[in-house]
Design a protein around this motif. Structure first.
Motif, short mmCIF file in Angstrom:
data_model
loop_
_atom_site.label_atom_id
_atom_site.label_comp_id
_atom_site.label_asym_id
_atom_site.label_seq_id
_atom_site.Cartn_x
_atom_site.Cartn_y
_atom_site.Cartn_z
N LYS A 120 0.84 -1.33 0.06
CA LYS A 120 -0.01 -0.06 0.15
C LYS A 120 0.89 1.29 0.08
N VAL A 121 1.93 1.39 0.77
CA VAL A 121 2.72 2.43 0.64
C VAL A 121 3.53 2.77 -0.48
N SER A 176 2.20 1.59 -3.54
CA SER A 176 1.16 2.39 -4.21
C SER A 176 1.10 3.73 -4.20
N LEU A 177 1.00 4.18 -2.97
CA LEU A 177 1.11 5.78 -2.86
C LEU A 177 2.15 6.46 -3.31
N LYS A 190 1.76 6.94 -6.87
CA LYS A 190 0.69 7.76 -7.30
C LYS A 190 1.26 9.22 -7.26
N SER A 191 2.05 9.63 -6.30
CA SER A 191 2.80 11.06 -5.92
C SER A 191 3.52 11.27 -7.08
#
Length: 212
Positions: free
Chosen positions: A165-166, A168-169, A172-173
Motif C-alpha cells: 500500500k505504501v 502504491s501511494l 501515485k505521488s
C-alpha cells in the motif's frame, strides 16, 4: 470453597443473571411471545455480524479454556500443585490473534516450570493445536498459558502487505525521487584487431640485421 466456586463461575453467573433479568423485563413490557422473538433476533444478528460473532466466540473459548485448564492440571500425572494440593490462581483469560491467553498466579511451592511439563496435555484438553508458557520477567509468580488455536499465516489466500500500500501511494505521488529508474545506456568499447602473425621469412630478415 464457596468463594472459589463463585470466582470460577463468575462469568456464567453474571450472564445467567443478565439473561433472566432481561427476559423478565421483556415479559413485562411486550409479553412472552415478543420477548422470545426479540431474544432470537438478537442472537441471529450477533451470529451473522462478523465483529460480534468473533467477540462472542472468542469470549466463549476463554471460558472453556479456564475450566478445561483447571481440569487438566488436576488430572495430569505431572506435578502442577504445591505440597498442599493447591493449584495456581487463574486470574483472567483474554483472546489473542492465535487463540487465548490465560493468566495465572503461582502459589508458594509452585512455579511456571511445573506447567511446562504438562503442555502436551493442555493443548488437547483445550481442543487446541498447541500450548506454551509465557513468563513475565519482572515478576516470576505471574505467568500465562498461551493456547494456540489457529495460525494466521496458515491461509489459502495471500496476506496483504502494508508495504504494498505504501508503494502504491508513492507511485501515485509526483514528488522528488519517485521517477522510475531507467536502465543505463551502455556503449560498447571498440575492439582492437590483433596484428597478423609475421611469417618466418620476415622474421629471418629482421634477425639478419643484427648478425654480422
Amino acid at each position: 470453597m464457596g468463594l472459589g466456586v463463585l470466582l470460577r463461575w463468575r462469568a456464567e453467573i453474571f450472564l445467567t443473571a443478565v439473561f433472566l433479568m432481561g427476559m423478565a423485563w421483556l415479559y413485562h413490557q411486550v409479553g412472552e411471545g415478543y420477548a422470545w422473538l426479540i431474544f432470537t433476533g438478537t442472537v441471529v444478528v450477533v451470529v451473522l455480524v462478523p465483529q460480534t460473532r468473533w467477540f462472542v466466540f472468542s469470549r466463549f473459548w476463554c471460558l472453556v479454556d479456564r475450566h478445561r485448564l483447571r481440569t487438566c492440571l488436576r488430572q495430569a500425572r505431572a506435578r502442577t500443585m504445591n505440597l498442599d494440593g493447591a493449584l495456581p490462581f487463574m486470574l483472567w483469560a483474554r483472546p489473542t490473534k492465535t487463540g487465548e491467553r490465560i493468566w495465572l498466579w503461582s502459589r508458594a511451592g509452585s512455579s511456571a516450570g511445573d506447567l511446562e511439563a504438562v503442555l502436551e496435555y493442555i493443548a488437547p484438553a483445550c481442543y487446541a493445536r498447541d500450548a506454551r508458557v509465557h513468563r513475565v520477567r519482572k515478576l516470576s509468580t505471574l505467568f500465562a498459558v498461551e493456547v494456540i488455536r489457529r495460525d494466521p499465516l496458515d491461509r489459502s489466500t495471500p496476506i496483504d502487505s502494508p508495504l504494498a500500500k505504501v508503494a502504491s501511494l508513492v507511485r501515485k505521488s509526483r514528488g522528488e525521487g519517485t521517477e522510475p529508474i531507467a536502465a543505463a545506456t551502455v556503449t560498447p568499447l571498440p575492439v582492437q584487431e590483433k596484428p597478423a602473425p609475421r611469417s618466418a621469412a620476415v622474421v629471418a630478415d629482421d634477425l639478419s640485421d643484427y648478425i654480422d
